[in-house]
Write a protein that holds these residues in place. Structure first.
Motif, PDB file in Angstrom:
ATOM      1  N   ASN A 177       2.409   1.762  -3.413  1.00 29.97           N
ATOM      2  CA  ASN A 177       1.356   2.233  -4.332  1.00 29.97           C
ATOM      3  C   ASN A 177       1.069   3.715  -4.095  1.00 29.97           C
ATOM      4  O   ASN A 177       0.952   4.498  -5.027  1.00 29.97           O
ATOM      5  CB  ASN A 177       0.096   1.387  -4.125  1.00 29.97           C
ATOM      6  CG  ASN A 177      -0.985   1.699  -5.143  1.00 29.97           C
ATOM      7  OD1 ASN A 177      -0.672   1.970  -6.297  1.00 29.97           O
ATOM      8  ND2 ASN A 177      -2.235   1.680  -4.713  1.00 29.97           N
TER       9      ASN A 177
ATOM     10  N   THR B 173       1.525   8.274  -6.299  1.00 26.91           N
ATOM     11  CA  THR B 173       0.706   9.461  -6.518  1.00 26.91           C
ATOM     12  C   THR B 173       1.593  10.702  -6.684  1.00 26.91           C
ATOM     13  O   THR B 173       1.107  11.783  -6.976  1.00 26.91           O
ATOM     14  CB  THR B 173      -0.283   9.699  -5.357  1.00 26.91           C
ATOM     15  OG1 THR B 173       0.466   9.916  -4.159  1.00 26.91           O
ATOM     16  CG2 THR B 173      -1.201   8.512  -5.167  1.00 26.91           C
TER      17      THR B 173
ATOM     18  N   GLU C 210       0.840  -1.207   0.000  1.00 27.77           N
ATOM     19  CA  GLU C 210       0.000   0.000   0.000  1.00 27.77           C
ATOM     20  C   GLU C 210       0.870   1.250   0.000  1.00 27.77           C
ATOM     21  O   GLU C 210       0.572   2.230  -0.673  1.00 27.77           O
ATOM     22  CB  GLU C 210      -0.900   0.023   1.236  1.00 27.77           C
ATOM     23  CG  GLU C 210      -2.040  -0.969   1.198  1.00 27.77           C
ATOM     24  CD  GLU C 210      -3.105  -0.577   0.181  1.00 27.77           C
ATOM     25  OE1 GLU C 210      -3.257   0.628  -0.102  1.00 27.77           O
ATOM     26  OE2 GLU C 210      -3.780  -1.481  -0.329  1.00 27.77           O
TER      27      GLU C 210
HETATM   28  C1  LIG Z   1      -3.105   2.208  -5.882  1.00 25.19           C
HETATM   29  O1  LIG Z   1      -3.212   3.609  -5.993  1.00 25.19           O
HETATM   30  C2  LIG Z   1      -4.229   4.049  -6.886  1.00 25.19           C
HETATM   31  C3  LIG Z   1      -4.162   5.563  -6.913  1.00 25.19           C
HETATM   32  O2  LIG Z   1      -2.888   5.985  -7.192  1.00 25.19           O
HETATM   33  C4  LIG Z   1      -5.565   3.569  -6.418  1.00 25.19           C
HETATM   34  O3  LIG Z   1      -6.539   3.946  -7.368  1.00 25.19           O
HETATM   35  C5  LIG Z   1      -5.534   2.057  -6.276  1.00 25.19           C
HETATM   36  O4  LIG Z   1      -6.741   1.603  -5.695  1.00 25.19           O
HETATM   37  C6  LIG Z   1      -4.395   1.628  -5.383  1.00 25.19           C
HETATM   38  N1  LIG Z   1      -4.305   0.185  -5.350  1.00 25.19           N
HETATM   39  C7  LIG Z   1      -4.202  -0.480  -4.237  1.00 25.19           C
HETATM   40  C8  LIG Z   1      -4.063  -1.961  -4.332  1.00 25.19           C
HETATM   41  O5  LIG Z   1      -4.162   0.079  -3.178  1.00 25.19           O
END
Ligand SMILES: *[C@@H]1O[C@H](CO)[C@@H](O)[C@H](O)[C@H]1NC(C)=O
Ligand SMILES: *[C@@H]1O[C@H](CO)[C@@H](O)[C@H](O)[C@H]1NC(C)=O
Ligand SMILES: *[C@@H]1O[C@H](CO)[C@@H](O)[C@H](O)[C@H]1NC(C)=O
Ligand SMILES: *[C@@H]1O[C@H](CO)[C@@H](O)[C@H](O)[C@H]1NC(C)=O
Ligand SMILES: *[C@@H]1O[C@H](CO)[C@@H](O)[C@H](O)[C@H]1NC(C)=O
Ligand SMILES: *[C@@H]1O[C@H](CO)[C@@H](O)[C@H](O)[C@H]1NC(C)=O
Ligand SMILES: *[C@@H]1O[C@H](CO)[C@@H](O)[C@H](O)[C@H]1NC(C)=O
Ligand SMILES: *[C@@H]1O[C@H](CO)[C@@H](O)[C@H](O)[C@H]1NC(C)=O
Ligand SMILES: *[C@@H]1O[C@H](CO)[C@@H](O)[C@H](O)[C@H]1NC(C)=O
Ligand SMILES: *[C@@H]1O[C@H](CO)[C@@H](O)[C@H](O)[C@H]1NC(C)=O
Ligand SMILES: *[C@@H]1O[C@H](CO)[C@@H](O)[C@H](O)[C@H]1NC(C)=O
Ligand SMILES: *[C@@H]1O[C@H](CO)[C@@H](O)[C@H](O)[C@H]1NC(C)=O
Ligand SMILES: [Zn+2]
Ligand SMILES: [Zn+2]
Length: 603
Positions: A246, A250, A243
């Motif tokens: 990910n 951004t 997380e």
């Molecule tokens: C990863 O980040 C994106 C936004 O940048 C989001 O839309 C997505 O749900 C995230 N995925 C997870 C697995 O958290």
């Protein structure tokens, strides 16, 4: 963060009771008898409760008002006996391990399985060192282990220098001013992801790392480990790390600095196989996540046993060579053979990121006194500092600017004073070439200043800053975080950074909700700085000593507003926080005394 256990377990910090000579002689004779007979006598067991044996990560080990000379005296007699057991009586590894486990157990330092898990592999290394250095004395062993006790002058036993060329005038090649351009760097540090993390397991487990599925059951519901991680002795599960990675996407950034520590704090059951596996999982994950270059620094948790970076030896069972090989394999496709060679030699390397921008990555875990390989040879391990001087000299000649990455802040008491002194000499000499440093290890959001001399001098001028990347791990009492730096493309100076986190308490109370990431602060804005230059940051530290609000923000931010920021920090704690920033060499006092005076005259 450092977890020191090691043979240091033999060292005793006195409580007020232990200052009494009577208790002390019972302790000393009890330990001597234990080493001779293998049995803890009743009087030793009886006395054990009067002594606080510290080997924890929380820094309490370092209080200076402890009865240091007793610890020094005790170490001398115990270490001498221990060496004799091997040299004279040829005691086998398992016997020596049993003895140390008995000490660990008698003083309730850890559960027995933890004692054994940590001490067993350490003894394998220690016996190799004893067998291969016939001139090893108890005095030298204790000089290393009690380096922070003031038994001797800090440089009495470890005192070497590297050749540093004098400053020349020829190197002030002025770059012509260009348009304002910046780029961004993501820093991730101290991941410590825990493949065995078990939500709902016991967070009050009485072991160095909790939330494992092989520990005692939860007694109070409030002791259950949270879903995302836990403030108590816990690292983060893989899904929390994912997380975080990910979330970093951004932001826009041009490269990633990872400043070390991949493996979890389950330090009593590390192995080459399991460490290697964690390291590979993490590096693969980074590669999959980012399409920008990633630069890896090795942490003190990467080898097995923890902290032990070996020299080049033929016995593969205890060599840490695999750590270097596995990093080299991972980055081979990106780097030149020359770069790969120094990785294989000592886990350090340099890369010209683009013309004029050189990155230097050090493996400075070998500054740690807990790396007992230093007993065999403490002089500039892997010839790393000698190499650093050469690389910086060349960079200076070529008009390149440099960023340096390393894991352990060199002014920390984890580092030997001699390594820190020589490192700071190099930083002072090449400060116009070195534009920023980045490190980790303490898990705190903090920064460190270097000065224009390697002497203990209150008149020294600030010349360099190292930014600590804090941690992904919550170990201990902190919210996971990452930092994004804005850097001037032409000067390579750091212009600002922001730090991002989430509230772990809130997240664990609604585990099904997505994590709510937020920016804690922008450094420059928050402290209203004109720049992040060494001078400007030095001024900030002085202002913090005068302005409690500012200092308290600094301390709260250091935990990313996590539970640690709720802990009471009294005047000594606040002064210690200031001193950490301005201490380049652990035994130096001048700058620290100066800032304490400023603090004291303002409150
Ligand atoms: C990863 O980040 C994106 C936004 O940048 C989001 O839309 C997505 O749900 C995230 N995925 C997870 C697995 O958290
Ligand atoms: C244990 O310690 C107490 C005081 O702490 C002392 O009175 C007693 O004699 C000790 N017993 C042994 C066996 O040393
Ligand atoms: C121990 O002996 C070795 C050679 O056997 C030597 O290189 C080393 O400097 C000596 N160490 C100390 C601390 O005297
Ligand atoms: C350390 O070495 C330096 C230079 O070699 C010397 O001047 C100094 O006295 C030494 N310090 C100690 C404590 O031996
Ligand atoms: C390493 O090489 C791979 C493939 O060529 C590339 O995707 C990656 O960005 C490179 N990483 C670095 C640090 O240059
Ligand atoms: C390495 O470990 C193996 C398995 O424990 C053992 O058989 C071997 O003798 C060890 N090698 C050395 C050089 O100690
Ligand atoms: C780099 O090393 C590889 C093997 O390790 C070798 O095949 C290659 O020729 C080397 N390249 C250069 C430029 O030396
Ligand atoms: C380690 O030492 C061996 C034997 O001296 C040598 O062949 C090898 O190149 C060394 N390895 C490294 C990485 O320096
Ligand atoms: C450091 O800077 C101060 C102030 O400019 C100066 O007085 C001092 O001599 C410098 N020290 C060294 C070792 O260059
Ligand atoms: C984190 O969340 C908890 C629970 O909602 C709240 O009590 C606490 O004040 C929050 N901490 C911060 C720093 O906002
Ligand atoms: C910020 O610093 C500037 C000068 O650098 C000063 O004029 C201003 O009052 C400061 N603002 C705050 C909020 O302290
Ligand atoms: C967080 O800190 C508060 C206040 O010190 C304490 O009551 C609470 O139990 C702590 N929570 C955790 C999960 O450690
Ligand atoms: Zn760490
Ligand atoms: Zn570390």
């Amino acid at each position: 963060m450092n977890f020191y256990f090691a043979i240091i377990t033999l060292l005793v910090l006195g409580t007020s009771k232990a200052d009494q000579q009577d208790d002390f002689s019972v302790l000393k004779h009890g330990l001597e008898d234990l080493l001779r007979t293998g049995v803890a006598s009743d009087s030793l067991k009886n006395i054990s409760k009067n002594f606080q044996l510290k080997f924890d990560y929380d820094g309490s080990f370092y209080f200076e008002n402890i009865s240091g000379h007793l610890a020094c005296d005790l170490c001398d007699s115990v270490a001498k006996l221990f060496l004799e057991l091997r040299e004279k009586w040829h005691a086998k590894e398992n016997i020596l391990t049993d003895l140390l486990v008995t000490v660990c157990d008698t003083f309730h330092m850890q559960k027995k399985k933890v004692c054994r898990g940590i001490l067993g592999p350490q003894v394998d290394v220690l016996t190799y060192i004893m067998d291969n250095s016939p001139n090893l004395t108890g005095e030298r062993v204790c000089a290393l282990l009690t380096i922070n006790f003031g038994c001797d002058q800090p440089f009495a036993h470890f005192n070497w220098t590297v050749d540093v060329p004098p400053k020349t005038d020829a190197n002030s090649k002025q770059q012509k001013p260009k348009k304002d351009e910046t780029f961004k760097i993501l820093q991730i540090s101290d991941v410590h992801f825990d493949p065995l993390y078990t939500p709902g397991a016991n967070a009050d487990c009485g072991e160095p790392l909790c939330c494992q599925n092989d520990q005692t059951d939860v007694k109070n519901p409030s002791d259950a480990c949270g879903y995302w991680a836990d403030y108590r002795n816990a690292d983060v599960p893989l899904y929390t790390l994912k997380e975080l990675l990910n979330q970093t996407k951004t932001h826009d950034f041009d490269m990633v600095y990872f400043t070390g520590d991949i493996v979890s704090h389950r330090v009593w059951s590390t192995s080459v196989e399991s460490n290697m596996k964690s390291e590979k999982i993490f590096r693969d994950l980074l590669r999959k996540t980012y399409d920008v270059p990633i630069y890896h620094v090795l942490g003190n948790h990467e080898p097995h046993p923890l902290n032990f970076y070996s020299p080049n030896i033929s016995n593969k069972n205890i060599s840490s060579e695999w750590v270097f090989k596995s990093l080299a394999d991972d980055v081979r496709q990106n780097f030149s053979n020359e770069t790969i060679q120094t990785i294989l030699k000592g886990g350090y390397y340099t890369v010209l990121i683009k013309p004029g921008f050189r990155l230097i990555v050090l493996n400075n875990n070998i500054c740690q006194y807990l790396d007992i390989w230093l007993l065999l040879n403490d002089v500039d391990p892997y010839d790393q500092l000698k190499w650093l001087v050469q690389v910086l000299s060349d960079a200076e000649k070529n008009g390149e600017k440099v960023h340096i990455l390393h894991h352990v802040p060199s002014g920390s008491k984890d580092c030997l004073p001699v390594w820190s002194r020589e490192y700071s000499r190099i930083i002072s000499r090449f400060s116009s070439t070195i534009k920023a440093q980045f490190n980790g290890h303490t898990h705190l959001d903090e920064f460190f200043l270097y000065y224009n001399t390697s002497k203990d001098d209150k008149a020294a001028e600030p010349v360099s800053v190292a930014f600590n990347g804090a941690s992904v791990s919550t170990f201990v009492d902190i919210n996971p975080s990452y930092k994004v730096y804005e850097v001037d493309t032409n000067t390579l100076e750091v212009l600002d950074f922001e730090e991002w986190t989430f509230n772990l308490t809130l997240a664990n109370s609604q585990p099904k909700e997505p994590l709510k990431w937020f920016k804690i602060y922008s450094f420059k804005d928050h402290y209203n700085l004109s720049s992040l230059s060494p001078k400007s940051i030095d001024d900030l530290v002085i202002n913090m000593a005068k302005n409690k609000e500012m200092l308290r923000d600094f301390i709260r931010f250091s935990y990313r507003l996590g539970n640690g920021s709720l802990k009471k920090c009294d005047a000594d704690c606040e002064k210690a926080a200031l001193c950490r920033i301005i201490t380049m060499v652990p035994s130096y006092k001048a700058k620290c005394e100066q800032i304490k005076n400023i603090y004291d005259t303002n409150y």
